[in-house]
Scaffold this active site. Structure first.
Site, short mmCIF file in Angstrom:
data_model
loop_
_atom_site.label_atom_id
_atom_site.label_comp_id
_atom_site.label_asym_id
_atom_site.label_seq_id
_atom_site.Cartn_x
_atom_site.Cartn_y
_atom_site.Cartn_z
N GLY A 264 -5.45 -4.20 6.27
CA GLY A 264 -5.46 -5.26 7.26
C GLY A 264 -6.29 -6.40 6.71
CG ASP B 183 -6.24 -8.24 17.34
OD1 ASP B 183 -5.33 -9.10 17.34
OD2 ASP B 183 -6.73 -7.78 16.30
P1 ATP Z 1 -5.44 -6.95 11.18
O1 ATP Z 1 -6.44 -6.65 10.15
O2 ATP Z 1 -4.93 -8.33 11.17
O3 ATP Z 1 -5.89 -6.52 12.55
P2 ATP Z 1 -3.84 -4.56 10.97
O4 ATP Z 1 -3.95 -4.10 12.40
O5 ATP Z 1 -2.52 -4.28 10.29
O6 ATP Z 1 -4.13 -6.09 10.84
P3 ATP Z 1 -5.65 -2.49 10.21
O7 ATP Z 1 -6.07 -2.21 11.62
O8 ATP Z 1 -6.69 -2.46 9.15
O9 ATP Z 1 -4.99 -3.92 10.10
O10 ATP Z 1 -4.50 -1.44 9.86
C1 ATP Z 1 -3.71 -1.55 8.68
C2 ATP Z 1 -2.59 -0.54 8.71
O11 ATP Z 1 -3.15 0.76 8.52
C3 ATP Z 1 -1.81 -0.45 10.02
O12 ATP Z 1 -0.77 -1.39 10.07
C4 ATP Z 1 -1.28 0.99 9.96
O13 ATP Z 1 -0.11 1.02 9.16
C5 ATP Z 1 -2.41 1.72 9.22
N1 ATP Z 1 -3.31 2.42 10.15
C6 ATP Z 1 -4.37 1.90 10.79
N2 ATP Z 1 -5.00 2.83 11.54
C7 ATP Z 1 -4.31 3.98 11.36
C8 ATP Z 1 -4.42 5.31 11.89
N3 ATP Z 1 -5.40 5.64 12.74
N4 ATP Z 1 -3.52 6.24 11.50
C9 ATP Z 1 -2.52 5.91 10.64
N5 ATP Z 1 -2.35 4.69 10.12
C10 ATP Z 1 -3.22 3.72 10.48
#
Ligand code: ATP
Ligand code: MG
Length: 354
Positions: free
Chosen positions: A79, A192
Site C-alpha cells: 500500500g 478510508d
Molecule cells: P493504501 O495504502 O492506499 O491504504 P491499501 O489498502 O491497498 O492501500 P494496504 O492496507 O497496505 O494498502 O494493503 C495492501 C494489500 O495487502 C491489500 O490490497 C491486500 O491485497 C493485502 N492485504 C492487506 N491486509 C491483508 C490481510 N489482513 N490479509 C490478506 N491480505 C491483506
C-alpha cells in the site's frame, strides 16, 4: 481524539486453529501473554486482564511475544504506507498478515499510535479484520492482522471486472454488518472505506480492515501530513474539510458498490483519455458535480435505489448502516442462496496455506 479509542478492552476468541496447527502446537507446552494477546493450547486470542484465569497466564515479562515469533512467508500486498507480508506463527503454525507502516516520527508518538491501534482494533465482530497486536520495529509500526487468503475486493475486481448484483448483495450485507458494528458498537468512523480495505477469504467472508488507522494518523500532530491514500471514495463534506460523521462511510460504500457493479470508478475526468490532472481536479469534481447513480437500464430498481440512498451529497439524506440493512436490495436475492465461498475460490483459488 476518537472516543472509541477509549473503549474498554474486549474479550475475544479466535476460531480454533486447524488440526495440523493444533497438533503441532500441542507438542509445545505453556502459555504466554503479551499485552492483550494470549497464546496457549487453545490457540491465540485477545483477552481482557479481568477475564484471564491467573493459573493460565504467565506474566508478560516471563515470555514476551515478539516479531521473532513469526516466520516470514512472502509479500502479499503493498500500500502507500508500507508492505503487507504473510507470516506464520512458529508455535501454532497459524498464518497472519503482518502490515508494516513506515513512520518517520518520534518514538513517543509512534508508541502512542501503536497503543491506540491496539485498543481501536480489538474487535469482536466477524465482519471486521482482527488486529492482534501492534509493535514498534525499526522506526515502523508493525501490525499483526488476521490473514484473509482471498486478498482484497480490489484484487478480486481486477480479475472479474464486474460483480453481478446477487453476489454484490451478499457482499454488501456483510460490509453493512461490519459498518454497523464500527458505527454503533465502537463509535468509529472508518474514514478510508475502499475496495482495498475490504478483504475476502475462501470461506466467503468479507471483512472491513484498516479502520482506526486514519483516525489515529489524523489525530497525531506529527503525522497530520502523512495522508497519502486515495481521495476517490472520500465524501464531499470531508473533502471540503467540514465536519463529517458516520454517514461519510456510507458515501464511500455507495461508490465502492457502484464501481464493483459497473467495473469503473463512478467519476470520469473532464478529458477521460488524459486521466485526472491532479488530485484537486478529482476533489473538485466530487464536490461540484451531481452525485453519480447506477444506470437504470443495466441494474435492478432496487440496486439503483440502494446506491442513491448512499451516494447523496447531503449526508442527512443518506441512510444509516442499520437502515440500509432493511433496504429491499439486501434481501432481494436471498432465495438464490448465494455461495460466496465458491464464487471467491472459483475465481481465485486460495494459496495452499490452509
Ligand atoms: P493504501 O495504502 O492506499 O491504504 P491499501 O489498502 O491497498 O492501500 P494496504 O492496507 O497496505 O494498502 O494493503 C495492501 C494489500 O495487502 C491489500 O490490497 C491486500 O491485497 C493485502 N492485504 C492487506 N491486509 C491483508 C490481510 N489482513 N490479509 C490478506 N491480505 C491483506
Ligand atoms: Mg488497506
Amino acid at each position: 481524539m476518537n472516543k472509541g479509542a477509549l473503549a474498554p478492552k474486549l474479550k475475544l476468541s479466535l476460531p480454533p486453529p486447524d488440526e495440523v496447527a493444533l497438533s503441532k502446537f500441542l507438542t509445545q507446552s505453556g502459555t504466554f501473554k503479551d499485552g492483550d494477546l494470549l497464546v496457549n493450547k487453545d490457540g491465540i486470542r485477545i483477552i481482557s486482564d479481568k477475564h484471564v484465569e491467573t493459573s493460565t497466564v504467565i506474566k508478560p515479562t516471563d515470555n514476551q511475544l515478539s516479531l521473532a515469533d513469526f516466520e516470514y512467508v512472502k509479500v502479499i500486498g503493498k500500500g502507500n504506507g508500507g508492505v503487507v507480508r504473510l507470516v506464520q506463527h512458529k508455535w501454532t503454525a497459524q498464518f497472519f498478515a503482518l502490515k508494516v507502516i513506515q513512520m518517520n516520527i518520534e518514538e513517543s508518538i509512534r508508541r502512542h499510535i501503536a497503543q491506540e491501534l491496539r485498543i481501536n482494533q480489538s474487535s469482536q465482530c466477524p465482519y471486521v479484520v482482527i488486529c492482534y497486536e501492534a509493535f514498534f520495529d525499526n522506526g515502523a509500526i508493525s501490525i499483526i492482522l488476521e490473514y484473509m487468503d482471498g486478498g482484497s475486493l480490489q484484487d478480486f475486481l481486477k480479475i472479474v471486472k464486474r460483480i453481478p448484483e446477487p453476489y454484490l448483495a451478499a457482499i454488501c450485507k456483510q460490509v453493512l454488518k461490519g459498518l454497523w458494528y464500527l458505527h454503533h458498537e465502537k463509535h468509529i468512523i472508518h474514514r478510508d472505506l475502499k475496495p482495498s480495505n475490504l478483504l475476502i477469504n475462501h470461506r466467503g467472508d468479507v471483512k472491513i480492515t484498516d479502520f482506526g488507522v486514519s483516525v489515529v494518523l489524523a489525530s497525531t500532530s506529527g503525522a497530520a501530513n502523512t495522508f497519502v491514500g486515495t481521495y476517490n471514495y472520500m465524501s464531499p463534506e470531508r473533502i471540503e474539510g467540514g465536519s463529517h460523521g458516520y454517514r461519510s462511510d456510507i458515501w464511500s460504500l455507495g461508490l465502492v458498490l457502484l464501481e464493483c457493479a459497473t467495473g469503473d470508478f463512478p467519476y470520469t475526468p473532464p478529458r477521460p483519455e488524459e486521466g485526472w490532472d491532479n488530485v484537486y481536479e478529482l476533489m473538485e469534481t466530487i464536490v461540484d458535480q451531481p452525485e453519480p447513480c447506477a444506470p437504470p437500464d443495466q441494474f435492478s430498481p432496487e440496486f439503483c435505489s440502494f446506491i442513491s440512498k448512499c451516494v447523496q451529497k447531503d449526508p442527512k439524506k443518506r441512510l444509516s448502516a442499520n437502515e440500509l440493512m432493511r433496504h429491499p436490495f439486501i434481501s432481494m436475492y436471498d432465495h438464490l442462496d448465494i455461495d460466496l465461498a465458491s464464487y471467491f475460490t472459483a475465481v481465485r483459488p486460495p494459496p495452499a496455506t490452509f
